[in-house]
Design a protein around this motif. Structure first.
Motif, PDB file in Angstrom:
ATOM      1  N   LEU A  97       0.820  -1.206   0.000  1.00 36.51           N
ATOM      2  CA  LEU A  97       0.000   0.000   0.000  1.00 36.51           C
ATOM      3  C   LEU A  97       0.858   1.260   0.000  1.00 36.51           C
ATOM      4  O   LEU A  97       0.598   2.200  -0.771  1.00 36.51           O
ATOM      5  CB  LEU A  97      -0.944  -0.022   1.209  1.00 36.51           C
ATOM      6  CG  LEU A  97      -2.063   1.008   1.231  1.00 36.51           C
ATOM      7  CD1 LEU A  97      -2.924   0.944  -0.027  1.00 36.51           C
ATOM      8  CD2 LEU A  97      -2.923   0.798   2.467  1.00 36.51           C
ATOM      9  N   THR A 101       0.890   3.749  -3.334  1.00 37.18           N
ATOM     10  CA  THR A 101       0.427   5.129  -3.208  1.00 37.18           C
ATOM     11  C   THR A 101       1.558   6.124  -3.459  1.00 37.18           C
ATOM     12  O   THR A 101       1.330   7.176  -4.059  1.00 37.18           O
ATOM     13  CB  THR A 101      -0.241   5.397  -1.848  1.00 37.18           C
ATOM     14  OG1 THR A 101       0.650   5.048  -0.793  1.00 37.18           O
ATOM     15  CG2 THR A 101      -1.540   4.603  -1.711  1.00 37.18           C
ATOM     16  N   THR A 115     -11.371   2.793  -0.423  1.00 40.88           N
ATOM     17  CA  THR A 115     -11.546   1.345  -0.469  1.00 40.88           C
ATOM     18  C   THR A 115     -12.855   1.034   0.231  1.00 40.88           C
ATOM     19  O   THR A 115     -13.382   1.867   0.979  1.00 40.88           O
ATOM     20  CB  THR A 115     -10.370   0.598   0.205  1.00 40.88           C
ATOM     21  OG1 THR A 115     -10.429  -0.788  -0.164  1.00 40.88           O
ATOM     22  CG2 THR A 115     -10.374   0.752   1.706  1.00 40.88           C
ATOM     23  N   SER A 124      -8.297  -5.768   7.213  1.00 36.47           N
ATOM     24  CA  SER A 124      -8.380  -4.624   6.292  1.00 36.47           C
ATOM     25  C   SER A 124      -8.638  -3.329   7.048  1.00 36.47           C
ATOM     26  O   SER A 124      -8.076  -2.288   6.719  1.00 36.47           O
ATOM     27  CB  SER A 124      -9.474  -4.849   5.250  1.00 36.47           C
ATOM     28  OG  SER A 124      -9.064  -5.826   4.322  1.00 36.47           O
ATOM     29  N   PHE A 128      -5.917  -0.145   6.639  1.00 37.19           N
ATOM     30  CA  PHE A 128      -6.226   1.187   6.118  1.00 37.19           C
ATOM     31  C   PHE A 128      -6.245   2.249   7.214  1.00 37.19           C
ATOM     32  O   PHE A 128      -5.860   3.391   6.960  1.00 37.19           O
ATOM     33  CB  PHE A 128      -7.519   1.152   5.296  1.00 37.19           C
ATOM     34  CG  PHE A 128      -7.318   0.447   3.990  1.00 37.19           C
ATOM     35  CD1 PHE A 128      -6.766   1.118   2.909  1.00 37.19           C
ATOM     36  CD2 PHE A 128      -7.626  -0.890   3.845  1.00 37.19           C
ATOM     37  CE1 PHE A 128      -6.542   0.477   1.706  1.00 37.19           C
ATOM     38  CE2 PHE A 128      -7.404  -1.553   2.644  1.00 37.19           C
ATOM     39  CZ  PHE A 128      -6.855  -0.862   1.573  1.00 37.19           C
ATOM     40  N   LEU A 139      -9.324  10.342   7.721  1.00 38.85           N
ATOM     41  CA  LEU A 139     -10.055   9.119   7.390  1.00 38.85           C
ATOM     42  C   LEU A 139     -11.521   9.285   7.742  1.00 38.85           C
ATOM     43  O   LEU A 139     -11.844   9.688   8.863  1.00 38.85           O
ATOM     44  CB  LEU A 139      -9.465   7.929   8.160  1.00 38.85           C
ATOM     45  CG  LEU A 139     -10.267   6.625   8.155  1.00 38.85           C
ATOM     46  CD1 LEU A 139     -10.348   6.029   6.757  1.00 38.85           C
ATOM     47  CD2 LEU A 139      -9.647   5.626   9.125  1.00 38.85           C
ATOM     48  N   TYR A 161     -14.134   3.626   2.944  1.00 36.55           N
ATOM     49  CA  TYR A 161     -13.096   4.335   3.687  1.00 36.55           C
ATOM     50  C   TYR A 161     -12.507   5.355   2.723  1.00 36.55           C
ATOM     51  O   TYR A 161     -12.027   4.987   1.650  1.00 36.55           O
ATOM     52  CB  TYR A 161     -11.986   3.382   4.132  1.00 36.55           C
ATOM     53  CG  TYR A 161     -12.306   2.558   5.354  1.00 36.55           C
ATOM     54  CD1 TYR A 161     -11.449   2.567   6.445  1.00 36.55           C
ATOM     55  CD2 TYR A 161     -13.440   1.763   5.426  1.00 36.55           C
ATOM     56  CE1 TYR A 161     -11.718   1.800   7.573  1.00 36.55           C
ATOM     57  CE2 TYR A 161     -13.717   1.002   6.546  1.00 36.55           C
ATOM     58  CZ  TYR A 161     -12.862   1.036   7.608  1.00 36.55           C
ATOM     59  OH  TYR A 161     -13.134   0.286   8.723  1.00 36.55           O
TER      60      TYR A 161
END
Length: 172
Positions: A97, A101, A115, A124, A128, A139, A161
């Motif tokens: 990830l 990114t 996501t 998960s 994240f 977030l 998210y």
């Protein structure tokens, strides 16, 4: 290509990786499994917005599939993340990830990530949430697709998210 550790390489997937990605998704027991054909197409058409982790032999041991949203070119939508069960706990998903990114921030100006996660998928959720914390990014969470929209039987709602923008200049 970037090295995630001495014995791991983060790279773009190639069409020949499609079967391995399909097997990783199937073996995950948590992902919605797409057709093997779709993983081949993904590795061809979306290699630039996806990533694969390879072991010292070049074998895929993890992947992230994603795409840049057509109506939001600053936003990467992460579709699936999977890591071989024998490789879990080594930080491979986080390395994938972070690497993906960072690459897309540099190449395409991506500053946001989205996501969806089904409730109860704690791996998960942690991946994240910790990504947002690590990169100083905002977030938010909201239900994107309620369970009743899925036509193929019982399915949990998918929670969207949204992460970004980041205060980290080396990622999103």
């Amino acid at each position: 290509m970037t090295a995630a550790s001495a014995d791991l390489l983060i790279d773009r997937p190639e069409t020949a990786d499609g079967a391995a990605l399909w097997r990783l998704a199937k073996d995950s027991k948590t992902l919605d499994l797409n057709s093997s054909y779709s993983y081949l197409l993904w590795c061809r058409d979306f290699a630039g917005t996806s990533a694969v982790a390879r072991d010292a032999d070049g074998t895929p041991v993890g992947f992230i599939t994603g795409y840049v949203r057509p109506d939001r070119p600053d936003t990467l939508l992460v579709w699936q993340v999977a890591v071989d069960s024998a490789q879990r706990g080594r930080g491979i998903a986080a390395a994938l990830l972070d690497g993906l990114t960072a690459r897309l921030a540099a190449e395409r100006g991506v500053t946001r990530l989205e996501t969806t996660i089904a409730p109860g998928n704690t791996a998960s959720e942690r991946l994240f949430t910790s990504f947002a914390e690590r990169h100083g990014a905002h977030l938010t969470r909201e239900v994107l697709f309620p369970a009743e929209l899925f036509p193929d039987g019982p399915h949990d709602s998918e929670v969207l998210y949204r992460i970004g923008p980041s205060t980290d200049s080396h990622a999103l």
